[in-house]
Design an enzyme around this catalytic site. Sequence first.
Site, PDB file in Angstrom:
ATOM      1  N   LYS A 108      -2.664   2.293   1.045  1.00 27.03           N
ATOM      2  CA  LYS A 108      -2.690   2.825   2.404  1.00 27.03           C
ATOM      3  C   LYS A 108      -3.726   3.784   2.690  1.00 27.03           C
ATOM      4  CE  LYS A 108      -0.271   1.307   5.776  1.00 27.03           C
ATOM      5  NZ  LYS A 108       0.528   0.035   5.615  1.00 27.03           N
TER       6      LYS A 108
HETATM    7  N1  GLU Z   1      -0.781  -3.003   7.397  1.00 28.72           N
HETATM    8  C1  GLU Z   1      -0.028  -4.263   6.996  1.00 28.72           C
HETATM    9  C2  GLU Z   1       1.319  -3.698   6.351  1.00 28.72           C
HETATM   10  O1  GLU Z   1       1.593  -2.676   6.556  1.00 28.72           O
HETATM   11  C3  GLU Z   1      -1.015  -5.294   6.571  1.00 28.72           C
HETATM   12  C4  GLU Z   1      -1.495  -4.847   5.320  1.00 28.72           C
HETATM   13  C5  GLU Z   1      -2.496  -6.130   4.628  1.00 28.72           C
HETATM   14  O2  GLU Z   1      -2.747  -6.911   5.058  1.00 28.72           O
HETATM   15  O3  GLU Z   1      -3.085  -5.718   3.498  1.00 28.72           O
HETATM   16  O4  GLU Z   1       1.749  -4.959   5.742  1.00 28.72           O
END
Ligand code: GLU
Length: 420
Positions: A108
């Site tokens: 993240k």
């Molecule tokens: N931000 C999204 C999540 O929390 C998608 C993450 C992604 O597609 O890598 O799942």
Amino acid sequence: MEQGKKINSLDVATKQVDIAAERLKLDPGLREKIKQTKLELTVHFPVKMDDGSIKIFTGYRIQHNTTRGPAKGGIRYHPDVDLDEMKALAMWMTWKAAVVNIPYGGAKGGVQCNPKQMSPKELENMTRRFTWEIALMIGPDRDIPAPDVYTNPQVMAWIMDTYSILKGYSVPGVVTGKPLELGGSLGRYEATGKGVFITAQEAAAHLKIPIEGARVVVQGCGNVGGIAAQYFEKAGAKVIAISDSKGGIYNKKGLNVASALECKTKYYCLITPGARMGDEITNEELLELDCDILVPAALENQITPKNAGKIKAKIIAEGANGPTTTEADEILHDRGIFIVPDILANAGGVTVSYFEWVQNLQELLWNEEEISERLIRILKKSFAEVLSISLREKVDMRTAALMLGIGRVAEATRLRGIYP
Ligand code: GLU
């Protein structure tokens, strides 16, 4: 959403691991290993603002775990972004990818900022400089960002462009959630909201609650909440309330979701006078409404011991990451409320991100039908696996999902071994 401020998401995520690891009887050393982040980067960087001034921003990129594959996870732009939040969200990404069994680890990133007060040019400058700062960590075979809260396909395009310039050639596989014109995948934009709907539908079928006529309450009207609400409405459910960060609208006869979202796009606000389609309510009131399905699709720590006893929904489908604290989980479980946990309910996004990345690496294009079929198949299978663990082990759905995800990561770690 004030109540969430005091709760540390990393504490919540860590407690969840302890609960699942206890059930899985994981070796203490292994338990410590999977709790820790593998790599964390904090950057402070300057951005030229429209008035000529230079502002320093703080950003993060965290790789929680890469045992099962490259790190994967979104980039968030929000004033509350901090290191612990990023670490928690990265950890949840690791379990999420493992629950749906796609070959990724978890990551993240984010920048502490208020994107609502920034111009498009300032957002572009910030995104490009942040990309440059984290460029040593990301890449299609190591760490692949995607959209998250207040980032979108345009932001992904800037990341892809900046990274490609650094490399000297186009690297579409470095991010997912890109615009279609740049190698984005059909179905990615709606994937998270659609996945929330699919998994909630599975939960409703299990509990024998018909979706047609079901009363649905949605907290959040962005890429997750707004899209989930549309799917529920299309399936004949009654969306009786929806909100944004400032508050929500409630109409017990059911709202017209398209009109509500249109109002949000037009006035940047759902509760604008004149466009009122229902009664104005706060986000706290919204969570406690009498309904069949509640979809928290905003931020973390919304359902706490303070309000868990007052929630009336039969099913909670977690569109957001980490909307429920561990203590609240216990209260909801005792009250017989069925939770589709975040790492299952919102896994549609990362699943179609995976499809996008595969298409980029192989330089091929799948059609919408192929994407949709694969997504539905993966989510239904994952739901069934989590439900069967929950029934067999007599644990709530969150613990079951964590046992599935953490169990897969633990087994992968055992197979790879500890080097040297
Ligand atoms: N931000 C999204 C999540 O929390 C998608 C993450 C992604 O597609 O890598 O799942």
